[in-house]
Design an enzyme around this catalytic site. Structure first.
Site, PDB file in Angstrom:
ATOM      1  N   GLU A  43      -6.699   4.524   8.092  1.00  0.00           N
ATOM      2  CA  GLU A  43      -6.499   5.950   7.796  1.00  0.00           C
ATOM      3  C   GLU A  43      -7.741   6.539   7.131  1.00  0.00           C
ATOM      4  O   GLU A  43      -8.071   7.703   7.324  1.00  0.00           O
ATOM      5  CB  GLU A  43      -5.240   6.121   6.920  1.00  0.00           C
ATOM      6  CG  GLU A  43      -3.980   5.898   7.758  1.00  0.00           C
ATOM      7  CD  GLU A  43      -2.766   5.446   6.982  1.00  0.00           C
ATOM      8  OE1 GLU A  43      -2.772   5.490   5.736  1.00  0.00           O
ATOM      9  OE2 GLU A  43      -1.794   5.016   7.656  1.00  0.00           O
ATOM     10  N   GLU A  99      -4.967  -5.106  10.823  1.00  0.00           N
ATOM     11  CA  GLU A  99      -3.933  -4.087  10.986  1.00  0.00           C
ATOM     12  C   GLU A  99      -4.172  -3.301  12.280  1.00  0.00           C
ATOM     13  O   GLU A  99      -4.970  -2.348  12.287  1.00  0.00           O
ATOM     14  CB  GLU A  99      -3.976  -3.104   9.812  1.00  0.00           C
ATOM     15  CG  GLU A  99      -3.729  -3.735   8.464  1.00  0.00           C
ATOM     16  CD  GLU A  99      -3.199  -2.708   7.476  1.00  0.00           C
ATOM     17  OE1 GLU A  99      -2.079  -2.913   7.006  1.00  0.00           O
ATOM     18  OE2 GLU A  99      -3.885  -1.705   7.213  1.00  0.00           O
ATOM     19  N   GLY A 157       2.877  -1.211   4.231  1.00  0.00           N
ATOM     20  CA  GLY A 157       2.896   0.199   3.871  1.00  0.00           C
ATOM     21  C   GLY A 157       4.297   0.648   3.517  1.00  0.00           C
ATOM     22  O   GLY A 157       4.791   0.425   2.413  1.00  0.00           O
ATOM     23  N   GLY A 158       4.983   1.265   4.475  1.00  0.00           N
ATOM     24  CA  GLY A 158       6.286   1.878   4.222  1.00  0.00           C
ATOM     25  C   GLY A 158       7.285   0.978   3.502  1.00  0.00           C
ATOM     26  O   GLY A 158       7.962   1.418   2.564  1.00  0.00           O
ATOM     27  N   HIS A 173      -9.352   0.941   5.173  1.00  0.00           N
ATOM     28  CA  HIS A 173      -8.063   1.162   5.846  1.00  0.00           C
ATOM     29  C   HIS A 173      -8.289   2.108   7.023  1.00  0.00           C
ATOM     30  O   HIS A 173      -9.098   3.027   6.946  1.00  0.00           O
ATOM     31  CB  HIS A 173      -7.047   1.755   4.866  1.00  0.00           C
ATOM     32  CG  HIS A 173      -5.654   1.755   5.409  1.00  0.00           C
ATOM     33  ND1 HIS A 173      -5.217   2.692   6.325  1.00  0.00           N
ATOM     34  CD2 HIS A 173      -4.609   0.924   5.198  1.00  0.00           C
ATOM     35  CE1 HIS A 173      -3.960   2.429   6.641  1.00  0.00           C
ATOM     36  NE2 HIS A 173      -3.572   1.362   5.971  1.00  0.00           N
ATOM     37  N   SER A 175       3.843  -2.373  10.239  1.00  0.00           N
ATOM     38  CA  SER A 175       5.299  -2.398  10.436  1.00  0.00           C
ATOM     39  C   SER A 175       5.953  -3.722  10.058  1.00  0.00           C
ATOM     40  O   SER A 175       6.907  -4.161  10.701  1.00  0.00           O
ATOM     41  CB  SER A 175       5.650  -2.009  11.886  1.00  0.00           C
ATOM     42  OG  SER A 175       5.239  -0.676  12.147  1.00  0.00           O
ATOM     43  N   ASN A 230       0.867  -1.182   0.000  1.00  0.00           N
ATOM     44  CA  ASN A 230       0.000   0.000   0.000  1.00  0.00           C
ATOM     45  C   ASN A 230       0.900   1.227   0.000  1.00  0.00           C
ATOM     46  O   ASN A 230       1.512   1.541   1.013  1.00  0.00           O
ATOM     47  CB  ASN A 230      -0.892  -0.033   1.261  1.00  0.00           C
ATOM     48  CG  ASN A 230      -1.675   1.254   1.448  1.00  0.00           C
ATOM     49  OD1 ASN A 230      -1.794   2.067   0.540  1.00  0.00           O
ATOM     50  ND2 ASN A 230      -2.220   1.427   2.643  1.00  0.00           N
ATOM     51  N   TRP A 231       0.962   1.900  -1.152  1.00  0.00           N
ATOM     52  CA  TRP A 231       1.864   3.055  -1.258  1.00  0.00           C
ATOM     53  C   TRP A 231       1.290   4.306  -0.588  1.00  0.00           C
ATOM     54  O   TRP A 231       1.979   5.300  -0.463  1.00  0.00           O
ATOM     55  CB  TRP A 231       2.152   3.352  -2.728  1.00  0.00           C
ATOM     56  CG  TRP A 231       3.143   2.427  -3.359  1.00  0.00           C
ATOM     57  CD1 TRP A 231       3.632   1.265  -2.836  1.00  0.00           C
ATOM     58  CD2 TRP A 231       3.783   2.599  -4.633  1.00  0.00           C
ATOM     59  NE1 TRP A 231       4.535   0.696  -3.713  1.00  0.00           N
ATOM     60  CE2 TRP A 231       4.649   1.496  -4.820  1.00  0.00           C
ATOM     61  CE3 TRP A 231       3.716   3.562  -5.632  1.00  0.00           C
ATOM     62  CZ2 TRP A 231       5.428   1.351  -5.959  1.00  0.00           C
ATOM     63  CZ3 TRP A 231       4.491   3.414  -6.781  1.00  0.00           C
ATOM     64  CH2 TRP A 231       5.337   2.313  -6.938  1.00  0.00           C
ATOM     65  N   LYS A 232       0.023   4.259  -0.208  1.00  0.00           N
ATOM     66  CA  LYS A 232      -0.636   5.431   0.379  1.00  0.00           C
ATOM     67  C   LYS A 232      -0.432   6.648  -0.546  1.00  0.00           C
ATOM     68  O   LYS A 232      -0.391   6.480  -1.751  1.00  0.00           O
ATOM     69  CB  LYS A 232      -0.113   5.696   1.795  1.00  0.00           C
ATOM     70  CG  LYS A 232      -0.119   4.431   2.648  1.00  0.00           C
ATOM     71  CD  LYS A 232       0.117   4.710   4.093  1.00  0.00           C
ATOM     72  CE  LYS A 232       0.222   3.384   4.847  1.00  0.00           C
ATOM     73  NZ  LYS A 232       0.173   3.556   6.283  1.00  0.00           N
ATOM     74  N   GLY A 241       2.938   2.085  10.662  1.00  0.00           N
ATOM     75  CA  GLY A 241       3.907   3.155  10.478  1.00  0.00           C
ATOM     76  C   GLY A 241       4.674   3.530  11.736  1.00  0.00           C
ATOM     77  O   GLY A 241       5.338   4.568  11.768  1.00  0.00           O
TER      78      GLY A 241
HETATM   79  C1  PEP Z   1      -0.585   0.071   6.233  1.00  0.00           C
HETATM   80  O1  PEP Z   1      -0.814   1.268   6.337  1.00  0.00           O
HETATM   81  O2  PEP Z   1      -1.396  -0.662   5.648  1.00  0.00           O
HETATM   82  C2  PEP Z   1       0.630  -0.436   6.828  1.00  0.00           C
HETATM   83  C3  PEP Z   1       0.655  -1.689   7.167  1.00  0.00           C
HETATM   84  O3  PEP Z   1       1.667   0.455   7.012  1.00  0.00           O
HETATM   85  P1  PEP Z   1       3.137   0.113   7.563  1.00  0.00           P
HETATM   86  O4  PEP Z   1       3.591  -1.176   6.933  1.00  0.00           O
HETATM   87  O5  PEP Z   1       3.977   1.279   7.130  1.00  0.00           O
HETATM   88  O6  PEP Z   1       3.024  -0.005   9.041  1.00  0.00           O
END
Ligand code: PEP
Length: 248
Positions: free
Chosen positions: A95, A163, A229-230, A93, A208, A9-11, A169
């Site tokens: 967010e 999640e 994500g990241g 999600h 993470s 997920n590049w957000k 993050g």
């Molecule tokens: C996400 O936002 O779906 C996520 C898992 O982010 P991260 O891996 O950066 O914690």
């Protein structure tokens, strides 16, 4: 055997130059039984879809509107994502639940819209830190699961991503026992509601995940992959996670 899934997920990250990150993934991966999904910003869905054609990499959106068309400035429908080459879409999600006040009912409507447009919906659930500290994790997750999934959900049309909000993050992850507890609970609830389909639905862990912790997380029962994500922004990191999933 459930097909595993590594989903990125590049957000709100990435312009044209970022597309080159995916080129290495197209060449290095493709083991049977492991799917790779990248969800870039909506602006890149079309171009990324063209760029990965004929490769094991699939493309998804990060959200969709519940309606197919209409006066909803700035929104994107599931059909539009499908038309742009997407095969999946993330819905619910945390967010979006926080920033856009999305409720379980809205997430369910988006999931139905995704299924109607022939997209696989990656439905996200997760508790806040306060909810976990209050011992409410399973109650929160159970409520989100019940409210966000339509009765029409099948293993082919829906993937669940657990999640924990406090792990997204932050570099913090639940213990493996905590992940096992939630995934075991989700599996039992899915089987109770959907029977054999519920047993076949994929359950991703997200929050993470990085190359260094991926293998131990993938060894947890009922973890069928990750939503990342990241660490999905760099091919080297995402590739390390995909490799760990291939070896799980
Ligand atoms: C996400 O936002 O779906 C996520 C898992 O982010 P991260 O891996 O950066 O914690």
């Amino acid at each position: 055997m459930r097909t595993k899934l590594a989903a990125g997920n590049w957000k709100m990250n990435g312009i044209s130059a970022a597309l080159a990150e995916i080129d290495a993934l197209k060449i290095d991966f493709g083991a049977p039984g492991v799917e790779i999904l990248v969800c870039p910003p909506a602006t890149l869905v079309d171009r990324l879809s063209q760029r990965v054609q004929g490769s094991p990499v699939m493309v998804g959106g990060q959200d969709c509107h519940e309606n197919e068309t209409g006066a909803h400035t700035g929104d994107i429908s599931a059909r539009m994502l499908h038309d742009a080459g997407a095969s999946h879409v993330i819905v619910g999600h945390s967010e979006r639940r926080a920033d856009h006040h999305e409720t379980d009912a809205m997430v369910r409507a988006k999931t139905e819209a995704a299924i109607a447009a022939d997209l696989v919906a990656v439905v996200c659930l997760g508790e806040s830190e306060a909810e976990r500290d209050a011992g409410e994790t399973l109650a929160v997750i159970g409520r989100q699961l019940a409210g966000s999934l339509p009765d029409s959900a099948t293993a082919a049309t829906v993937v669940i991503a657990y999640e924990p909000i406090w792990a997204i993050g932050t570099g913090r992850t639940p213990t493996l026992d905590q992940i096992a507890e939630v995934h075991g609970y989700l599996r039992a609830e899915l089987v109770r509601r959907f029977g054999a389909e519920g047993d076949a639905m994929r359950l991703l862990y997200g929050g993470s995940v990085k190359p260094a912790n991926a293998a131990e997380i993938f060894a947890v029962p009922d973890v069928d992959g990750a939503l990342v994500g990241g660490a999905s922004l760099k091919a080297a990191d995402f590739g390390g996670i995909i490799r760990a999933l291939e070896q799980a």
